[in-house]
Design an enzyme around this catalytic site. Sequence first.
Site, PDB file in Angstrom:
ATOM      1  N   ASP A 247     -22.594  14.758  45.504  1.00 53.34           N
ATOM      2  CA  ASP A 247     -23.168  15.771  46.510  1.00 53.34           C
ATOM      3  C   ASP A 247     -24.505  14.952  47.429  1.00 53.34           C
ATOM      4  OD1 ASP A 247     -23.723  17.764  48.266  1.00 53.34           O
ATOM      5  OD2 ASP A 247     -23.750  19.458  46.721  1.00 53.34           O
TER       6      ASP A 247
HETATM    7  C1  BGC Z   1     -24.301  20.693  49.592  1.00 56.01           C
HETATM    8  C2  BGC Z   1     -22.818  20.279  49.680  1.00 56.01           C
HETATM    9  C3  BGC Z   1     -22.116  19.760  50.983  1.00 56.01           C
HETATM   10  C4  BGC Z   1     -22.985  18.502  51.347  1.00 56.01           C
HETATM   11  C5  BGC Z   1     -22.513  17.859  52.619  1.00 56.01           C
HETATM   12  C6  BGC Z   1     -24.856  19.439  50.176  1.00 56.01           C
HETATM   13  O1  BGC Z   1     -26.280  19.817  50.568  1.00 56.01           O
HETATM   14  O2  BGC Z   1     -24.507  20.986  48.552  1.00 56.01           O
HETATM   15  O3  BGC Z   1     -21.809  21.540  49.361  1.00 56.01           O
HETATM   16  O4  BGC Z   1     -20.856  19.641  51.192  1.00 56.01           O
HETATM   17  O5  BGC Z   1     -24.228  19.014  51.569  1.00 56.01           O
HETATM   18  O6  BGC Z   1     -23.063  18.847  53.907  1.00 56.01           O
END
Ligand code: BGC
Length: 738
Positions: free
Chosen positions: A268
Site C-alpha cells: 500500500d
Molecule cells: C489506500 C489504498 C489506495 C492507495 C493509492 C492508500 O492510502 O489504502 O487503498 O489504493 O492509497 O491511492
Amino acid sequence: MSPSFADTAIAPDSIEQRVSELLERMTLDEKIGQMSQVNVGDSYIHDYLADGIRDGRVGSVLNVVDVDVVNELQRIAVEESRLGIPLIVGRDVIHGFKTVMPIPLGQAATWNPEVARQGARVAAREAASTGVNWTFAPMIDISRDPRWGRIAESLGEDVYLTSVLGAAMVEGFQGDDLSAADTIAACAKHFVGYGAAESGRDYATTNIPENELRNVYLPPFKAAVDAGVSTLMTSFSDLDGVPATANEYLVRDVLRGEWGFDGFVVSDWDSVRQLQIHGLTANDAESAEQAAIAGVDMEMHGDAYANHLAKVIEEGRLDEQVIDTAAANILRIKMRLGLFEDPYTDPTAFPPIANAQALETAKASALQSVVLLKNDHHVLPLSAEKLGTIAVIGPLADAPYEQLGTWIFDGDRELSVTPMHAIHSLVHGKVDVRYLRAMETSRSRDTGAFEEAAALAAESDAVVLFLGEESILSGEAHSRADISLPGAQADLVRRIRETGKPVVAVILAGRPLTLTNIVDEVDAILFAWHPGTMGGPAIADLLFGIESPSGKLPATFPRMVGQIPIYYNQKNTGKPPTPETIVHIDDIDAHAPQLSLGMTAFHLDAGYTPLFAFGHGLSYATFNYEHLETSASELRLGESLTVSVDITNTSAIAADEVVQLYVRDLVGNVTRPVRELKGFRRVRLQPSEKLNIEFELHTDDLAFYDRKMQLVTEPGEFQLWVGGSSETELETAFRVIP
Ligand code: BGC
C-alpha cells in the site's frame, strides 16, 4: 497507436518464455526499477520522472489520467529506456471513473454480481480511455465494524457475498481478455485483515486468530485469485504483530504457496517504509529487506526498494532470486495486459465517457442498491396522482458531489443528477415539490431554519427528508466513534414529526448508521448509501413506485455503537440469549436485589438483536416462501443436493426479491456460526407469479478450516433456511454422511 477490442490474448507459454528471456537481459537495477512505483500526481512530466523512466528505475506510475501525459510517459519507457519495458499505470478506480456507481457497500446491497460486473466494466472502459491500465480495486476486506470509514469501500460483513461480488468485479475490470484495450488489471486489497482494525479506527492494529483468518478474512481473496485477479495489495495494518507488508506467512506461504497466485503483489501507499514506524524495522533498508522477503513485488510510492534493495543484496541479506521472481511477476502482468504489443492509448477508439449505457448501468446499480428499512402503513410509494404538495427537506437532497461518496478521484459531479432534481422532473406538472435545505451540512448544529422547515412540512401532504452523512465522513482515515446521524439532524426529524405529516427519510451514507433515535419518528426509511451519479433518478423512481426497492443489507445495523462488532454469523456461545432470558436495564427491580439477570450473552441496555439484520430489505410487493425441500435428507461427502423453494409474489406489484440460503453446521471440530450464507439469487416476480427456485449445495460449500487449519467438511447434521433475510425462519435439515 491502434488499440484493438478484438481477441488478442497471448498464449501463456510464450509469455513465460518472453519473461525469462527479458529477465536474462536485465541488470539488477533494472529489475529493482520494475519493483518501484512512482506517484505522478500532476499533468506534466518532471525531469526526475522522465530520467527515472529512461534509466529503467520506474516500473509503474500512479495518479496520472491525462492521456497525452500517459502516452508520453509510455513513449519514454518504450523508446528511450534500454530495454523498452512499458509502464503499468495505476489509479484508484473504485466505484466508477467519471460515471460513478454506488459506493461498493451500496453495490453489495444489490446482491447482484451482474450489476457489480457491469459497473466495473463501465469503470474499466472509461479509465482505460485515459491510459490507466490498472485499478486498485476491488476492496474485499470483510468489514464487521461500521465505525471504520472504509466499510464504504467494502462489500460488507459476509464472506460469501464478498467473495461472489468481489470476483464479479475482478471479471468486470479484467474482462475476458486482459490484453484488450478496454480492460484493466484489478487489484484485490487489502491483504489481509484491514477491516478488523481495533475499534474501527483506520490503520489500527488487528488481531485475528488463524482460524478466523482462514474462515472469514482470507476466502474472498482466494475467490479473487480463482477469478484471475492480476494483483493484490498488502494492507497497512499490523496483523498479530507482523504488519501485512512484511508478512511472509500471508504472502509467500498462503497466497503463493497454497493458492498458486502468479500475478504481482504491491504494497500500500508507502507501507514498506512504514514498517519502521510500526516498530518492526530500524530503517528503510531493513524495511525493504523485510517486504521483499515477504514477497511484496512492488513498492507503491516510496523509495525503500529503489534506494536500498541493491545494497541489501550486495551485503548478502537477500537472495537475488527474490528480485528475479518479483520482476518476473510484474513483467508477466504487463505482458498479459498486452502492453509490450501496444502501450499507447487512443482515446478516440473508445465510446464516449458517461454515455447512455454507462448512465443506465449506474442507474440500475443505484436502483437495486437502495434498501427499504421500514415502511409503516405503506406510506411508500408516494402517489404522484394523490399528492398535491410534497416537501423535500434536508442537506443531502441536492448535493451533487456528496452523493458520489468516497474515493471518486475522477468522478464528475457535473454528471450527478440529484434527488431533488430527479423528483422535480419525475412529478413535474402533477405534484408541487417544495425544497428547503434546512441545514448547511449534515454536521450543522444550527437549528435556525427548522421552523421554516416545519412550516413547509405543515403545508405539504408528505415530507421527504434527505439525511445522512457527506462523502467526507467515510472512506480512508474517516472513521467515526458515534455513527448516529451527525449534527442536529435528529432534532430536525423530531421537529418535522410534530407536524403530523407522513415522513419519509431517505438516508445517504457511507456506512450503516445507528438510527435508533429516529427510527420511530419517521414512517419509512430508504437507505440509499452514496448512490453515485444516477442516485437521484433511482431514488425518485423508488419514492414514487416506478420501481420497488429490492436492496438487502450487506452489513448489520446495530442499535448502538456498544454492540459492535455485531454480525449475523456470530458463534452461538455457551449461553445464547433468547427473548425470555434477556432483562432490560430499566426493568431491574430496585427493591428486590437480583443476583442473576438472565445469564446469557446480551447487553442490559441493548439486548442482543440488531436494529436491522444482515439481508434485511423490504419491498412494495409481498413474497411468500413455502415448500422448502432438499432433494435428499442425506448427502454423501463429495456430492451435491438440490435445495428447492417456492416463492410467490402475493401482491399486485412486480418486484425483485433476493432469495437467500443459510446453513448451520450443528457440531464442528471448531465451533461454527449460527448461520452462514451459502447461496442467493435475485429474481423478478410479476404480480401473483410463483417461482420455484433451486440451489445446488455441494459438500465442499460446507467446508471450513478446523483446529489443524485443514479445510474439511465434517459429516453430521445441518440446518438450512431460505428466505428474504438472515432472520428467515423457513427451515429444513439434512445430514452429511461419509
Ligand atoms: C489506500 C489504498 C489506495 C492507495 C493509492 C492508500 O492510502 O489504502 O487503498 O489504493 O492509497 O491511492
